[in-house]
Scaffold this active site. Structure first.
Site, PDB file in Angstrom:
ATOM      1  NE  ARG A  72      -2.251  -1.350   3.577  1.00 37.99           N
ATOM      2  CZ  ARG A  72      -1.705  -0.556   4.477  1.00 37.99           C
ATOM      3  NH1 ARG A  72      -1.804   0.755   4.368  1.00 37.99           N
ATOM      4  NH2 ARG A  72      -1.075  -1.046   5.514  1.00 37.99           N
ATOM      5  CE1 TYR A 201       0.466  -6.055  -1.982  1.00 37.03           C
ATOM      6  CE2 TYR A 201      -0.623  -4.041  -1.258  1.00 37.03           C
ATOM      7  CZ  TYR A 201      -0.147  -5.311  -0.986  1.00 37.03           C
ATOM      8  OH  TYR A 201      -0.311  -5.845   0.258  1.00 37.03           O
ATOM      9  N   GLY A 202      -2.468  -5.547  -4.371  1.00 28.25           N
ATOM     10  CA  GLY A 202      -3.662  -5.874  -3.577  1.00 28.25           C
ATOM     11  C   GLY A 202      -4.399  -4.725  -2.917  1.00 28.25           C
ATOM     12  N   GLY A 203      -3.834  -4.220  -1.825  1.00 30.20           N
ATOM     13  CA  GLY A 203      -4.546  -3.216  -1.027  1.00 30.20           C
ATOM     14  C   GLY A 203      -4.863  -1.943  -1.799  1.00 30.20           C
ATOM     15  CE  LYS A 210      -6.984  -3.741   5.422  1.00 32.86           C
ATOM     16  NZ  LYS A 210      -5.725  -4.316   5.381  1.00 32.86           N
ATOM     17  CG  HIS A 230      -7.051  -3.161  10.081  1.00 32.26           C
ATOM     18  ND1 HIS A 230      -5.755  -2.712  10.177  1.00 32.26           N
ATOM     19  CD2 HIS A 230      -7.016  -4.188   9.202  1.00 32.26           C
ATOM     20  CE1 HIS A 230      -4.966  -3.426   9.391  1.00 32.26           C
ATOM     21  NE2 HIS A 230      -5.704  -4.339   8.798  1.00 32.26           N
ATOM     22  CB  SER A 252      -0.643  -3.690   7.879  1.00 29.75           C
ATOM     23  OG  SER A 252      -1.811  -2.956   7.570  1.00 29.75           O
ATOM     24  CB  ALA A 253       2.654  -7.140   8.522  1.00 29.97           C
ATOM     25  CB  CYS A 254       0.768  -6.295  13.907  1.00 25.35           C
ATOM     26  SG  CYS A 254       1.912  -4.951  13.529  1.00 25.35           S
ATOM     27  CG  ASP A 281      -7.301  -7.373   6.893  1.00 24.95           C
ATOM     28  OD1 ASP A 281      -6.331  -7.183   7.648  1.00 24.95           O
ATOM     29  OD2 ASP A 281      -7.564  -6.642   5.934  1.00 24.95           O
ATOM     30  NE  ARG A 378      -0.041  -8.560   2.338  1.00 27.87           N
ATOM     31  CZ  ARG A 378      -0.539  -8.284   3.528  1.00 27.87           C
ATOM     32  NH1 ARG A 378      -1.610  -8.908   3.965  1.00 27.87           N
ATOM     33  NH2 ARG A 378       0.030  -7.382   4.303  1.00 27.87           N
TER      34      ARG A 378
HETATM   35  P1  GTP Z   1      -2.260  -7.823   7.379  1.00 28.04           P
HETATM   36  O1  GTP Z   1      -2.738  -8.873   6.436  1.00 28.04           O
HETATM   37  O2  GTP Z   1      -1.200  -6.952   6.780  1.00 28.04           O
HETATM   38  O3  GTP Z   1      -3.362  -7.002   7.955  1.00 28.04           O
HETATM   39  O4  GTP Z   1      -1.429  -8.573   8.545  1.00 28.04           O
HETATM   40  P2  GTP Z   1      -1.888  -9.433   9.816  1.00 28.04           P
HETATM   41  O5  GTP Z   1      -2.184  -8.518  10.945  1.00 28.04           O
HETATM   42  O6  GTP Z   1      -2.920 -10.412   9.439  1.00 28.04           O
HETATM   43  O7  GTP Z   1      -0.518 -10.168  10.203  1.00 28.04           O
HETATM   44  P3  GTP Z   1      -0.101 -11.714  10.090  1.00 28.04           P
HETATM   45  O8  GTP Z   1      -0.929 -12.603  10.974  1.00 28.04           O
HETATM   46  O9  GTP Z   1      -0.014 -12.086   8.669  1.00 28.04           O
HETATM   47  O10 GTP Z   1       1.355 -11.658  10.722  1.00 28.04           O
HETATM   48  C1  GTP Z   1       2.414 -10.969  10.119  1.00 28.04           C
HETATM   49  C2  GTP Z   1       3.715 -11.407  10.703  1.00 28.04           C
HETATM   50  O11 GTP Z   1       3.689 -11.205  12.112  1.00 28.04           O
HETATM   51  C3  GTP Z   1       3.945 -12.919  10.521  1.00 28.04           C
HETATM   52  O12 GTP Z   1       4.761 -13.181   9.426  1.00 28.04           O
HETATM   53  C4  GTP Z   1       4.666 -13.309  11.783  1.00 28.04           C
HETATM   54  O13 GTP Z   1       6.047 -13.323  11.589  1.00 28.04           O
HETATM   55  C5  GTP Z   1       4.367 -12.229  12.798  1.00 28.04           C
HETATM   56  N1  GTP Z   1       3.560 -12.738  13.927  1.00 28.04           N
HETATM   57  C6  GTP Z   1       2.242 -13.038  13.938  1.00 28.04           C
HETATM   58  N2  GTP Z   1       1.852 -13.467  15.155  1.00 28.04           N
HETATM   59  C7  GTP Z   1       2.952 -13.410  15.936  1.00 28.04           C
HETATM   60  C8  GTP Z   1       3.203 -13.707  17.321  1.00 28.04           C
HETATM   61  O14 GTP Z   1       2.330 -14.098  18.088  1.00 28.04           O
HETATM   62  N3  GTP Z   1       4.481 -13.493  17.757  1.00 28.04           N
HETATM   63  C9  GTP Z   1       5.472 -13.056  16.935  1.00 28.04           C
HETATM   64  N4  GTP Z   1       6.685 -12.876  17.444  1.00 28.04           N
HETATM   65  N5  GTP Z   1       5.281 -12.770  15.637  1.00 28.04           N
HETATM   66  C10 GTP Z   1       4.038 -12.948  15.155  1.00 28.04           C
HETATM   67  C1  SPV Z   2      -2.908  -4.601   5.246  1.00 24.54           C
HETATM   68  O1  SPV Z   2      -1.937  -3.984   4.806  1.00 24.54           O
HETATM   69  O2  SPV Z   2      -3.428  -4.323   6.344  1.00 24.54           O
HETATM   70  C2  SPV Z   2      -3.459  -5.746   4.490  1.00 24.54           C
HETATM   71  C3  SPV Z   2      -2.970  -5.971   3.143  1.00 24.54           C
HETATM   72  O3  SPV Z   2      -4.333  -6.437   4.974  1.00 24.54           O
HETATM   73  S1  SPV Z   2      -3.650  -4.849   2.006  1.00 24.54           S
HETATM   74  O4  SPV Z   2      -4.801  -5.492   1.385  1.00 24.54           O
HETATM   75  O5  SPV Z   2      -2.622  -4.581   1.036  1.00 24.54           O
HETATM   76  O6  SPV Z   2      -4.081  -3.658   2.683  1.00 24.54           O
HETATM   77 MN    MN Z   3      -4.859  -5.770   7.103  1.00 23.59          MN
END
Ligand code: GTP
Ligand code: SPV
Ligand code: MN
Length: 597
Positions: A72, A201-203, A210, A230, A252-254, A281, A378
């Site tokens: 994004r 790209y996706g988002g 989103k 979210h 995101s990615a947390c 999500d 992704r």
């Molecule tokens: P979006 O799709 O971007 O919204 O991301 P998301 O919030 O769904 O995150 P996702 O579950 O894909 O996790 C992203 C990264 O966080 C993973 O690759 C893991 O490495 C890390 N992660 C997820 N859960 C944990 C956890 O409990 N502990 C740790 N240390 N890392 C984690």
């Molecule tokens: C995020 O970034 O929070 C996602 C991926 O879930 S995207 O669809 O690119 O926003």
């Molecule tokens: Mn997300």
């Protein structure tokens, strides 16, 4: 080809956009497998997607975006409402007319020599009161194929809209030249309209996600008395069979996808605990007839982060990707036409194509310090593939929510878990969230920024008004409101290593949360909220991870000096909102400062 609706509002708008973009052909997407198969074939013929090993990965395809187009783009994302103040200090704003005037020439003739696909889609189960209809126009088959997985597409989507309503979100997307300098992701909340150009790209381009389900929907929710968040949605089945539903907002990615599909540790599964996934999500939340807050997942699939996903960290996500999945920007194993990414296993393919398209020896390439898959690569997988998909996934009423969880990536400051004193304090807890930035958005990674409710990049209006809306929802829900919690899986030790094992072991924290939500668990009062007694976090079987009672105490520790720094930073952040900041939030901050003295 015939239109799929008689609705004159839809037809008129499609005709206008056709006149603007001037495609050679217009194709309405009816959602039939026959039509989708023909599109897959065209897309393979022109090299946009590659078929993967159809024995090992039936129905799976591979795609690479342009190298400059992998996440994004928050600095090119706009909220265009008449009043600048209504977009607020956290959004890029431009006057709607000015933006239309700027983008119209860019869209003029942009689809010459291309086909315009008209994708009708429903966000939410068709027939649900909570569902909403969108139409996306795009010149990308990749977008059509992803929307097919991520939303409920085709003629059925128009059923909810009917023949007269004008209540649908108008999404216009063109890849144009994938020119990063001319990339715009633009929302006109007052016109129910989204224009996206120069990205694939996706988002940025799956406009139901989103753009609609958060930015436009948050604005609609404020006006109509519901919430677009979210948040993942999961159900925790207890040994007696009862299922409690919780939502969780992480940036995101947390960790949303991971938490949503969690497999509890052996000590829990043997007792009969089980986690069911409703969403990973986005949650749309509305008060139900019984007064409680209900959530639906408006999506139909998962657009999940590939790196780090493996049989141990997230078995259910990996299983979800075994068929009918599109992989984007991961690495290709050319020997057997399967996919690979960092963290999948320890065997990078020898004969690999890395995410940018170069043929490399995977092991050597990695040994030289390169990633084979982009960190934000992704998978797009149908929700129904998930082994733990909830039986309530399609329930038009949604599921009743017992607890709402906030959380981010904080190396320090935020403890493993705490509970807000009450709803308004919970809104405050959400508003002071902060997290390290990730590869999900273009820009620097690892910088702590304030990200209220994980909505900083996704709130379609003034965040001050958004907090006021949360406070208002609390009034409406009264004592039926979910309890609010905050978690942090990402505290690190001196070596920078995560202390808490996370993933499946997060069940241990969810356990306290659901018991606490029903007043079945004790708590201690701290300056920032209620915390579990350390001995109330079940750490049986965690010896190997080095988790002892003392470590739990440490993870729950509230360092008042760090919190004072944080409170000062919140004050600065709050100041941006001027008189749009609800008095209640100011009072909450003052009360926190007082408790920290
Ligand atoms: P979006 O799709 O971007 O919204 O991301 P998301 O919030 O769904 O995150 P996702 O579950 O894909 O996790 C992203 C990264 O966080 C993973 O690759 C893991 O490495 C890390 N992660 C997820 N859960 C944990 C956890 O409990 N502990 C740790 N240390 N890392 C984690
Ligand atoms: C995020 O970034 O929070 C996602 C991926 O879930 S995207 O669809 O690119 O926003
Ligand atoms: Mn997300």
């Amino acid at each position: 080809m015939a239109e799929l609706t008689k609705n004159p509002n839809v037809i008129k708008w499609v005709e206008e956009m056709q006149a603007l973009t001037k495609p050679d052909e217009v194709v309405w997407i009816d959602g039939s497998e026959e039509q989708l198969d023909a599109l897959r074939k065209t897309s393979m013929d022109n090299g946009e997607i590659i078929a993967l090993n159809q024995e090992k990965l039936p129905g799976c395809y591979y795609h690479q975006t342009a190298v400059n187009d992998v996440a994004r783009v928050e600095d090119r994302t706009f909220i265009c409402c008449k009043n600048k103040e209504d977009a607020g200090p956290t959004n890029n704003w431009c006057d709607p007319q000015e933006m239309y005037d700027k983008l119209t020439p860019m869209f003029d003739g942009v689809m010459k020599g291309r086909t315009m696909y008209v994708i009708p889609y429903s966000m939410g189960p068709i027939g649900s009161d909570l569902a909403k209809v969108g139409v996306e126009l795009t010149d990308s088959i990749y977008v059509v194929l992803n929307m097919d997985i991520m939303t409920r597409i085709g003629a059925d989507a128009f059923k909810n809209l009917g023949d007269v309503s004008n209540d649908f979100v108008r999404g216009l997307h063109s890849k144009a030249d994938i020119d990063a300098e001319k990339r715009y992701i633009v929302h006109f909340p007052e016109d129910n309209t989204i224009w996206s150009i120069n990205s694939g790209y996706g988002g940025n381009v799956l406009l139901g996600k989103k753009c609609f389900a958060l930015r436009i929907a948050s604005f609609q929710g404020k006006n109509e008395g519901w919430m677009a968040e979210h948040m993942l949605i999961l159900g925790i089945q207890k040994p007696d069979g009862e299922i409690k539903y919780v939502t969780a907002a992480f940036p995101s990615a947390c960790g949303k996808t991971n938490l949503a599909m969690l497999i509890p540790p052996e000590g829990y599964t043997s007792k009969g605990y089980k986690v069911w996934t409703v969403g990973d999500d986005i949650a749309w939340l509305k008060q139900g007839k019984d007064g409680r807050l209900y959530a639906i997942n408006p999506e139909n699939g998962f657009f999940g982060v590939a790196p780090g996903t493996n049989a141990k960290s997230n078995f259910n996500a990996l299983e979800s990707t075994r068929k009918n999945t599109i992989f984007t920007n991961v690495a290709l194993n050319n020997d057997d036409m399967t996919v690979w990414w960092e963290g999948l296993d320890k065997n990078p393919p020898e004969n690999a194509t890395e995410w940018k398209g170069a043929k490399v020896n995977g092991k050597e390439y990695r040994d030289a310090g390169n990633n084979l898959a982009h960190p934000n690569s992704r998978f797009t997988a149908p929700a129904r593939n998930c082994p733990c998909i909830s039986t309530e996934f399609d329930n038009p009423e949604g599921v009743p929510i017992s607890a709402m969880i906030f959380g981010g990536r904080r190396a320090k400051t935020a403890p493993l878990v705490y509970q807000a004193f009450d709803w308004n304090h919970g809104v405050f807890v959400g508003s002071i969230m902060a997290s390290e930035t990730t590869a999900a958005a273009a820009g620097a990674v690892g910088q702590v920024r304030r990200d209220p409710m994980a909505m900083l990049p996704f709130c379609g209006y003034n965040m001050g008004d958004y907090w006021a809306h949360w406070i208002e929802m609390g009034k409406v829900l009264g004592d039926k409101a979910p309890k609010i919690f905050n978690v942090n899986w990402f505290r690190t030790n001196e070596e920078g290593k995560f202390i808490w094992p996370g993933f499946g072991d997060n069940m241990r924290v969810l356990d306290w949360i659901i018991e606490r939500a029903e007043d079945n668990a004790d708590a201690v009062e701290t300056a920032i909220g209620f915390e579990p007694k350390p001995e109330d976090i079940n750490i049986d079987g965690l010896e190997a991870s080095g988790i002892t009672l003392d470590v739990v105490k440490d993870l729950l520790n509230v360092d008042k000096n760090l919190w004072k720094e944080d409170a000062a930073n919140v004050k600065e952040f709050y100041a941006k909102f001027g008189d749009r900041l609800p008095q209640i939030m100011k009072d909450q901050l003052a009360a926190l400062e007082e408790r920290l003295q």
